[in-house]
Design a protein around this motif. Structure first.
Motif, PDB file in Angstrom:
ATOM      1  N   GLY A  77       2.719  -7.067  -3.927  1.00  0.00           N
ATOM      2  CA  GLY A  77       2.796  -5.616  -3.719  1.00  0.00           C
ATOM      3  C   GLY A  77       1.655  -4.896  -4.411  1.00  0.00           C
ATOM      4  O   GLY A  77       0.718  -5.532  -4.936  1.00  0.00           O
ATOM      5  N   GLY A  78       1.757  -3.580  -4.418  1.00  0.00           N
ATOM      6  CA  GLY A  78       0.717  -2.762  -5.023  1.00  0.00           C
ATOM      7  C   GLY A  78       0.656  -2.935  -6.538  1.00  0.00           C
ATOM      8  O   GLY A  78      -0.427  -2.965  -7.131  1.00  0.00           O
ATOM      9  N   THR A  79       1.812  -3.069  -7.156  1.00  0.00           N
ATOM     10  CA  THR A  79       1.853  -3.238  -8.616  1.00  0.00           C
ATOM     11  C   THR A  79       1.075  -4.487  -9.020  1.00  0.00           C
ATOM     12  O   THR A  79       0.246  -4.452  -9.935  1.00  0.00           O
ATOM     13  N   HIS A 102      -0.810   5.689 -11.178  1.00  0.00           N
ATOM     14  CA  HIS A 102       0.531   5.098 -11.102  1.00  0.00           C
ATOM     15  C   HIS A 102       0.782   4.270 -12.379  1.00  0.00           C
ATOM     16  O   HIS A 102      -0.164   3.710 -12.944  1.00  0.00           O
ATOM     17  N   MET A 147      -7.207   6.345  -8.369  1.00  0.00           N
ATOM     18  CA  MET A 147      -6.446   6.180  -7.127  1.00  0.00           C
ATOM     19  C   MET A 147      -7.078   6.959  -5.981  1.00  0.00           C
ATOM     20  O   MET A 147      -7.735   7.975  -6.195  1.00  0.00           O
ATOM     21  N   ASN A 190       0.530   9.667  -5.451  1.00  0.00           N
ATOM     22  CA  ASN A 190       1.849   9.492  -4.858  1.00  0.00           C
ATOM     23  C   ASN A 190       2.747  10.723  -4.986  1.00  0.00           C
ATOM     24  O   ASN A 190       3.661  10.910  -4.192  1.00  0.00           O
ATOM     25  N   ASP A 248      -6.742   2.288  -6.386  1.00  0.00           N
ATOM     26  CA  ASP A 248      -5.375   2.075  -5.917  1.00  0.00           C
ATOM     27  C   ASP A 248      -5.213   2.926  -4.648  1.00  0.00           C
ATOM     28  O   ASP A 248      -5.103   4.149  -4.729  1.00  0.00           O
ATOM     29  N   VAL A 265      -2.777   2.523  -2.401  1.00  0.00           N
ATOM     30  CA  VAL A 265      -1.429   2.273  -1.876  1.00  0.00           C
ATOM     31  C   VAL A 265      -0.916   3.443  -1.031  1.00  0.00           C
ATOM     32  O   VAL A 265      -0.342   3.250   0.032  1.00  0.00           O
ATOM     33  N   GLN A 266      -1.129   4.675  -1.498  1.00  0.00           N
ATOM     34  CA  GLN A 266      -0.580   5.817  -0.756  1.00  0.00           C
ATOM     35  C   GLN A 266      -1.483   6.283   0.377  1.00  0.00           C
ATOM     36  O   GLN A 266      -1.024   6.960   1.293  1.00  0.00           O
ATOM     37  N   SER A 283      -0.382  -1.884  -0.273  1.00  0.00           N
ATOM     38  CA  SER A 283       0.989  -2.377  -0.282  1.00  0.00           C
ATOM     39  C   SER A 283       1.612  -2.233   1.109  1.00  0.00           C
ATOM     40  O   SER A 283       1.344  -1.261   1.818  1.00  0.00           O
ATOM     41  N   HIS A 332       5.004  -2.002   2.010  1.00  0.00           N
ATOM     42  CA  HIS A 332       6.205  -1.223   2.300  1.00  0.00           C
ATOM     43  C   HIS A 332       5.976   0.284   2.406  1.00  0.00           C
ATOM     44  O   HIS A 332       6.899   1.039   2.684  1.00  0.00           O
ATOM     45  N   LYS A 333       4.727   0.702   2.187  1.00  0.00           N
ATOM     46  CA  LYS A 333       4.426   2.127   2.381  1.00  0.00           C
ATOM     47  C   LYS A 333       3.962   2.374   3.816  1.00  0.00           C
ATOM     48  O   LYS A 333       3.708   3.509   4.208  1.00  0.00           O
TER      49      LYS A 333
END
Ligand code: PLP
Length: 363
Positions: free
Chosen positions: A68-70, A93, A136, A140, A165, A167-168, A188, A190-191
């Motif tokens: 994942g992103g983390t 984040h 980022m 988020n 990052d 992710v968003q 990631s 799941h976004k």
């Protein structure tokens, strides 16, 4: 149920689930196995890598799957475990912040009142010379977008490596790794309507990350462990759909966001945080004067509406959002924050129902 918490996670797209199912049922081979089932699994992973590469405009060979992103953020910044100096944006984040804290030294790059890192702060970095800067792409909580390409072009000539990052940003706005000029990019699944527990780190050829997990040598020996084939296939499919539908999704979300903000602003007790800057098309962070955001969240929950009062990871904490505090918002004001994060599945009817309820709280 009205779901307005898409920055926390998105529902799995039916088409993604369909793509994943065979790899949960009949195509169960280990991608490292030489036999047919193994080769099918390996080939599915490579297809997914290509689908993701197409979405982010990066060579497939420079993409490493993670959980994942983390994990991708930790992967990029883990050089912090050695003698590294890291600088991170003030609104990053927690997975970036906590990873940076493990570095030999770390510093915070300030943001302005709308959450943007200004060029003065970048100039300052050229003097303080961290080894790695992590900023980022889009926040988020506020949706604020940073000028990453410009920042990278100023820092990399000085030997400062840049991690982003994204992710968003992924799937909401166009993203080109090749053009950004950063060394590492986190994303990631799941976004973007893919499964949870899957993400990727994209890296520049000249700066591969240090191996994160050692063992059987999977993922170019950088992240060992039998791959989560079904999730990776799902991520790939979600990326393919996001690429194909990007403009349509973007326009739908932007029209909904504009309507929501216009309706909210009819209420004199509403404050919109982080407007007047480039933002994600789906994110609105606002507050109602003197009304606790957590209280609003719980009331909305009782009425079947899912929102967040800040970043999902921080939910449950009574502390005001560190993102808003970094933007100079007073703690009492920050405490009122409610985040609505839309998807292209939302409708105007949902927006109007939501606004009606919000206005009733203010009265
Ligand atoms: N980075 C940002 C900006 C996020 O919003 C999130 C999740 O909320 C993450 C990283 C972590 O991603 P994941 O949930 O895939 O670990």
């Amino acid at each position: 149920m009205i779901y307005f918490d898409n920055n926390a996670t998105t529902p799995l797209d039916e088409r993604v689930l369909d793509a994943m199912m065979p790899f949960l049922k009949t195509m169960y081979g280990n991608p490292s196995s030489v036999h047919l089932l193994g080769r099918i699994a390996q080939s599915a992973i490579e297809t997914a890598r290509e689908q993701i590469a197409a979405l982010v405009d990066a060579p497939p060979t420079q993409i490493i799957f993670t959980s994942g992103g983390t994990e991708a953020n930790n992967f990029a910044l883990q050089c912090g475990a050695s003698s590294t100096k890291i600088a991170i944006g003030a609104t990053e984040h927690p997975s970036v912040l906590e990873a940076a804290k493990r570095a030999q030294s770390w510093e915070i790059i300030p943001v302005n009142t709308v959450g943007v890192i200004e060029s003065d702060a970048i100039e300052q970095l050229i003097h303080s010379r961290p080894d790695i800067v992590s900023i980022m792409f889009a926040n988020n909580e506020t949706g604020t977008i940073q000028a990453i390409q410009d920042i990278a072009s100023k820092l990399t000539p000085h030997g400062i490596r840049v991690h982003c990052d994204a992710v968003q940003a992924l799937g909401k706005i166009p993203l080109s790794f090749s053009q950004l000029g950063v060394q590492w990019l986190s994303i990631s699944s799941h976004k973007i309507y893919g499964p949870k527990g899957c993400g990727a780190l994209i890296f520049d050829k000249s700066t591969p990350p240090h191996a994160l997990i050692v063992g059987g040598g999977q993922e170019q020996d950088l992240r060992s462990g039998t791959e989560n084939v079904a999730a990776i296939v799902g991520f790939g499919k979600a990326a393919e759909l996001a690429k194909r539908e990007l403009h349509e999704r973007h326009n739908t979300m932007l029209a909904l966001r504009t309507r929501l903000e216009n309706e909210l602003l009819k209420n004199a007790h509403v404050t919109l945080f982080s407007t007047h800057t480039q933002r994600l098309p789906n994110t609105v962070l606002f507050g109602l004067d003197h009304i606790d955001g957590e209280w609003v969240l719980l009331k909305l929950d009782q009425l079947g509406i899912a929102v967040s009062s800040g970043s999902a990871c921080a939910s449950g904490a009574t502390e005001p959002s560190p993102v808003l505090l970094a933007m100079g918002v007073a703690p009492e004001k920050a405490q009122t924050a409610i985040r609505v994060s839309l998807s292209h599945h939302n409708t105007e009817t949902e927006i109007l129902k939501f606004v009606e309820i919000i206005h009733s709280f203010g009265n």
